[in-house]
Enzyme design. Structure first.
Site, PDB file in Angstrom:
ATOM      1  N   PRO A 163       0.828  -1.205   0.000  1.00 48.15           N
ATOM      2  CA  PRO A 163       0.000   0.000   0.000  1.00 48.15           C
ATOM      3  C   PRO A 163       0.867   1.261   0.000  1.00 48.15           C
ATOM      4  CG  PRO A 163      -0.732  -1.578   1.655  1.00 48.15           C
ATOM      5  CD  PRO A 163       0.576  -2.076   1.142  1.00 48.15           C
ATOM      6  N   GLU A 164       0.556   2.196  -0.904  1.00 52.26           N
ATOM      7  CA  GLU A 164       1.284   3.455  -0.960  1.00 52.26           C
ATOM      8  C   GLU A 164       0.405   4.555  -0.373  1.00 52.26           C
ATOM      9  OE1 GLU A 164       3.209   4.150  -4.725  1.00 52.26           O
ATOM     10  OE2 GLU A 164       3.575   2.026  -5.048  1.00 52.26           O
TER      11      GLU A 164
END
Length: 277
Positions: free
Chosen positions: A2-3
């Site tokens: 996840p960014e």
């Protein structure tokens, strides 16, 4: 992994689901998820704490509690789930369960077990080592062009790994670095200090634009990512470079190339993004 856009979307989901709830008890099924304090103290300190808000710094979630800040980093595969009737099945990937006084529950699930949680005194999360070293958020009110340009001129490192290290600007991971470099027409292996002012100005704006659009779209779904409401992001339909190997560049129709830069899979257009230096 996840960014920033995915983590921001998780944050919004968590605010909707658990803000205002009071913790009755906490089950920790994989102790290594808890970085500090030791697990029993972590559990005991959380009893009776109300979740006043959930904030984000870079890729860290910060649960603002009555007397503490709980810092959560999802790392590769971490995600949160929620139920109101205690009917959801607890599987082997559920490692922390927060039980609330209204009988609802928040689950932390992590297939890879890389995620971490840290409990610190209230309003001291900014001093946590992983947060303290972060660069500014990718917003125009705190991410200043002149400062960005000055720092680029002082580094001969290739631009992609420099953007990935979170010190110039926080929140960029592999997907969004590729997208920002494509938008700015900058080759991922170009040394930072050979970029001219026009290129760095385009790159600065591209970073802000790409991440803002991705946040609005709820993030990018690659394999297992879903937000705290169980919804997948939609930004993958707008990707111009990442994951587009051999597909035509939307700008010039040259096939997108995939290579490795600093051990990371990297996508770029060989016509639009000429290497310099």
């Amino acid at each position: 992994m996840p960014e920033l856009p995915e983590v921001e979307t998780v944050r919004k989901g968590l605010v909707h689901l658990v803000k205002g709830k009071t913790i009755e008890s906490v089950d920790v099924r994989w102790p290594r998820i808890i970085e500090s304090p030791e697990v029993e103290l972590f559990q005991n300190n959380l009893v009776g704490q109300t979740i006043e808000d959930i904030q984000r710094r870079g890729k860290f979630l910060i649960f603002k509690l009555t007397n503490f800040d709980m810092i959560s980093h999802l790392r590769m595969e971490g995600k949160y789930g929620f139920d109101t009737d205690q009917q959801d099945v607890i599987d082997k990937h559920t490692h922390v369960i927060f039980h609330f006084t209204d009988h609802s529950r928040l689950f932390y699930n992590d297939v890879r077990k890389f995620g971490r949680m840290v409990l610190v005194l209230k309003n001291e999360s900014s001093e946590y080592k992983g947060i303290k070293q972060l660069g500014p958020e990718p917003r125009p009110d705190v991410f200043y062009l002149e400062t960005f340009q000055e720092k680029l001129k002082r580094s001969s490192k290739a631009i992609k790994p420099l953007l990935l290290d979170q010190k110039l600007v926080t929140g960029l991971g592999n997907i969004y670095v590729d997208e920002a470099l494509w938008e700015a027409q900058v080759h991922p292996e170009t040394p930072a200090n050979v970029l001219d002012d026009g290129e760095t100005t385009r790159l600065h704006q591209a970073i802000i634009d790409v991440l803002a659009r991705a946040v609005e779209a709820g993030g990018t779904t690659i394999r297992s990512y879903a937000n705290a409401l169980g919804e997948a992001g939609t930004f993958q339909v707008a990707l111009n470079a990442y994951g587009q190997t051999n597909l035509p560049c939307p700008r010039c129709q040259t096939p997108i190339v995939k290579t490795k830069v600093a051990q990371r899979g990297t996508h770029y257009c060989p016509t639009c993004q000429k290497r310099k230096g």
